[in-house]
Design an enzyme around this catalytic site. Sequence first.
Site, PDB file in Angstrom:
ATOM      1  N   PRO A   8      11.489  -0.484 -10.411  1.00 17.76           N
ATOM      2  CA  PRO A   8      11.767  -0.876 -11.799  1.00 17.76           C
ATOM      3  C   PRO A   8      11.198  -2.236 -12.179  1.00 17.76           C
ATOM      4  O   PRO A   8      10.670  -2.404 -13.288  1.00 17.76           O
ATOM      5  CB  PRO A   8      13.303  -0.864 -11.854  1.00 17.76           C
ATOM      6  CG  PRO A   8      13.690   0.196 -10.879  1.00 17.76           C
ATOM      7  CD  PRO A   8      12.709   0.037  -9.750  1.00 17.76           C
ATOM      8  N   ILE A  46      -5.521   0.015  -3.856  1.00 20.13           N
ATOM      9  CA  ILE A  46      -4.583  -1.026  -3.439  1.00 20.13           C
ATOM     10  C   ILE A  46      -4.971  -2.374  -4.038  1.00 20.13           C
ATOM     11  O   ILE A  46      -6.003  -2.954  -3.693  1.00 20.13           O
ATOM     12  CB  ILE A  46      -4.524  -1.121  -1.901  1.00 20.13           C
ATOM     13  CG1 ILE A  46      -4.228   0.261  -1.301  1.00 20.13           C
ATOM     14  CG2 ILE A  46      -3.472  -2.137  -1.481  1.00 20.13           C
ATOM     15  CD1 ILE A  46      -2.993   0.958  -1.862  1.00 20.13           C
ATOM     16  N   GLY A  96       3.203   4.429 -11.323  1.00 21.52           N
ATOM     17  CA  GLY A  96       3.814   5.722 -11.637  1.00 21.52           C
ATOM     18  C   GLY A  96       3.299   6.197 -12.976  1.00 21.52           C
ATOM     19  O   GLY A  96       3.447   5.501 -13.989  1.00 21.52           O
ATOM     20  N   ALA A 105       0.834  -1.200   0.000  1.00 18.96           N
ATOM     21  CA  ALA A 105       0.000   0.000   0.000  1.00 18.96           C
ATOM     22  C   ALA A 105       0.866   1.246   0.000  1.00 18.96           C
ATOM     23  O   ALA A 105       1.481   1.590   1.006  1.00 18.96           O
ATOM     24  CB  ALA A 105      -0.931  -0.014   1.223  1.00 18.96           C
ATOM     25  N   GLU A 126       8.537  -3.687 -10.870  1.00 21.18           N
ATOM     26  CA  GLU A 126       7.086  -3.517 -10.986  1.00 21.18           C
ATOM     27  C   GLU A 126       6.730  -2.889 -12.326  1.00 21.18           C
ATOM     28  O   GLU A 126       5.782  -3.320 -12.995  1.00 21.18           O
ATOM     29  CB  GLU A 126       6.567  -2.634  -9.849  1.00 21.18           C
ATOM     30  CG  GLU A 126       5.090  -2.309  -9.969  1.00 21.18           C
ATOM     31  CD  GLU A 126       4.600  -1.323  -8.912  1.00 21.18           C
ATOM     32  OE1 GLU A 126       3.461  -0.833  -9.053  1.00 21.18           O
ATOM     33  OE2 GLU A 126       5.342  -1.054  -7.962  1.00 21.18           O
TER      34      GLU A 126
END
Length: 385
Positions: A245, A162, A369, A129, A247
Amino acid sequence: MSFARTIFDERHQDFRETVRRFAERDISPHISRWSQEGQVDRELYQKAGKLGLLGMGIPEEFGGGGTKDFRFNAILIEELARAGASSVVMNLSGFNDLVAPYLEGLGTAEQKNRWLEPMVSGRMIGAIALTEPSAGSDLGAITTVAHSDGDDFIVNGRKIFISNGILADTVIVAVVTDPQAGKKGISLLLIDADSPGFFKTGPLKKVGLLAQDTAELFFEDVRVPKENLLGDLNSGFQYLRRNLPQERLSIAVSSMGTMQRTFEKARTYAIDRTAFGQRLIDMQANRFYLAEIATEIEIAQVFIDRCILDASAQTLDETDAAMAKWWITELHLRVVHRAVQLHGGYGYMKEYDVAQDFLDSRIGTIYGGANEIMKEIIGRKLAKL
């Protein structure tokens, strides 16, 4: 269509067959129901654990595969995408590429025995989370706070969007432990879902990825033992930066696999469908559309495969991962847009896979991101050259 990929050997192909059978037997028949319910069955994790699909990079002593070869992670994602199970990717790869690296890399022996081994077997479900209502891509802006109180932390705050949040038994939570230190005051805590004061709402009603359990979490004076601190105090931001990175590469691999499936369905439709007395693919404009996206898909696969090899060698850097994430997810949107257009009115009907692909694909440029952040990461690297 795709060129022969040379990055896989016989072990990988055997693993691919295992995942393919698993997806066809244990996932595809249930996707519709899971999409309506907003989450998968808990048994899915146990079945995946028995087949060795969870924790491939975890040491064997904790039930894992004992290999850091990211190619196995990529195969799992690719085969789920191939089976039309994009909304299930985050359930399984979410553990492999988001949760497991933190527990394996930072956890104490006691923490690994308590949480890692049960998660690898699928008996326990984990989540991470980070995102908050007012802090998405800017992780330095989180406000969920953990105050020291004797042998415990007292946690207050909220997390949103989440993945696996509803089903999760334990969540790795990014918290502020030193409010005066900015990004250098963030820590990671392992918080059990049955802790008093820990509440969940969801599954959240999303546009796409309907079977992916997504939740909002609330922490109201949650008492967390200090032994649940993951890694060092106030080192959370550097841990996040180190693990993100992988992920982001996982997101890129998922988009890659899904767009290939979408393209093949669009090509088949263009061959089978007729208009004005000819096949759609016999019309030059349609052939050009397909030629353009086929070429871009092939080029993208080459770069993705290079990144997969880098990740397997533990040399993937954040800039290449950012490049892969933003470029592949943006390409995915273009491919789906063309595929919907090619299908005409049928592309707007939910019973057609391309319509669901259209809805599922949109989140790719946002989670992990936002792509604007990916470009900022790349741009900062260029500014230092």
